[in-house]
Design a protein around this motif. Structure first.
Motif, PDB file in Angstrom:
ATOM      1  N   GLU A  12      -3.389 -40.583  25.065  1.00  0.00           N
ATOM      2  CA  GLU A  12      -1.805 -41.435  25.557  1.00  0.00           C
ATOM      3  C   GLU A  12      -1.235 -40.766  25.726  1.00  0.00           C
ATOM      4  N   ASN A  13      -0.092 -39.776  25.631  1.00  0.00           N
ATOM      5  CA  ASN A  13       0.740 -38.508  25.972  1.00  0.00           C
ATOM      6  C   ASN A  13      -0.254 -37.839  27.559  1.00  0.00           C
ATOM      7  N   TYR A  14      -0.971 -38.198  27.446  1.00  0.00           N
ATOM      8  CA  TYR A  14      -1.407 -36.768  28.969  1.00  0.00           C
ATOM      9  C   TYR A  14      -1.317 -37.920  29.531  1.00  0.00           C
ATOM     10  N   LEU A  15      -1.759 -39.153  29.373  1.00  0.00           N
ATOM     11  CA  LEU A  15      -2.181 -40.404  30.348  1.00  0.00           C
ATOM     12  C   LEU A  15      -0.671 -41.021  30.843  1.00  0.00           C
ATOM     13  N   SER A  16       0.352 -40.528  29.977  1.00  0.00           N
ATOM     14  CA  SER A  16       1.523 -41.277  30.552  1.00  0.00           C
ATOM     15  C   SER A  16       2.822 -40.120  30.997  1.00  0.00           C
ATOM     16  N   GLN A  17       2.333 -39.128  31.693  1.00  0.00           N
ATOM     17  CA  GLN A  17       2.840 -38.011  32.184  1.00  0.00           C
ATOM     18  C   GLN A  17       2.923 -38.751  33.640  1.00  0.00           C
ATOM     19  N   LYS A  27      -4.618 -41.948  36.643  1.00  0.00           N
ATOM     20  CA  LYS A  27      -4.146 -42.086  34.668  1.00  0.00           C
ATOM     21  C   LYS A  27      -3.255 -43.330  34.560  1.00  0.00           C
ATOM     22  N   GLU A  28      -3.021 -44.108  35.133  1.00  0.00           N
ATOM     23  CA  GLU A  28      -2.854 -45.461  34.416  1.00  0.00           C
ATOM     24  C   GLU A  28      -3.356 -46.149  34.967  1.00  0.00           C
ATOM     25  N   PHE A  31      -5.619 -45.797  30.843  1.00  0.00           N
ATOM     26  CA  PHE A  31      -4.806 -45.573  30.358  1.00  0.00           C
ATOM     27  C   PHE A  31      -4.419 -47.581  29.330  1.00  0.00           C
ATOM     28  N   ASP A  35      -5.905 -49.439  26.614  1.00  0.00           N
ATOM     29  CA  ASP A  35      -5.183 -49.939  26.355  1.00  0.00           C
ATOM     30  C   ASP A  35      -4.975 -50.114  25.104  1.00  0.00           C
TER      31      ASP A  35
END
Length: 89
Positions: A12-17, A27-28, A31, A35
């Motif tokens: 989750e953190n990596y996809l949010s970078q 990545k969005e 993500f 969900d």
């Protein structure tokens, strides 16, 4: 050894970078497709076969690269492409 919850949190953190390049922009999409970043989400069962934080990042980067190289927006949906990669690699 990492727990499933630690792996999920890192994913989750990596996809949010923030995006650093065109491939990162997907990545969005990943993500949004996943969900639900909880251990109840069956889509995240692929993380059971991953052993390190680096492998999680490599998995995401490889999927983003495949989207750039092989995704055909005129012939398929991005969610179908992501689902296929999660299921079959």
């Amino acid at each position: 050894m990492l727990s499933l919850n630690e792996k999920i949190q890192h994913l989750e953190n990596y996809l949010s970078q923030p995006n650093e390049n065109y491939a990162d922009s997907f990545k969005e999409d990943i993500f949004m497709f996943i969900d639900d970043f909880t251990n109840q989400n069956k889509l995240l069962s692929f993380l059971n076969n991953i052993n390190s934080l680096e492998e999680i990042e490599n998995w995401v980067d490889k999927l983003c690269s495949r989207i750039v190289l092989k995704f055909d927006p005129e012939g398929e949906e991005i969610n179908d492409f992501i689902y296929d990669y999660i299921q079959f690699g």
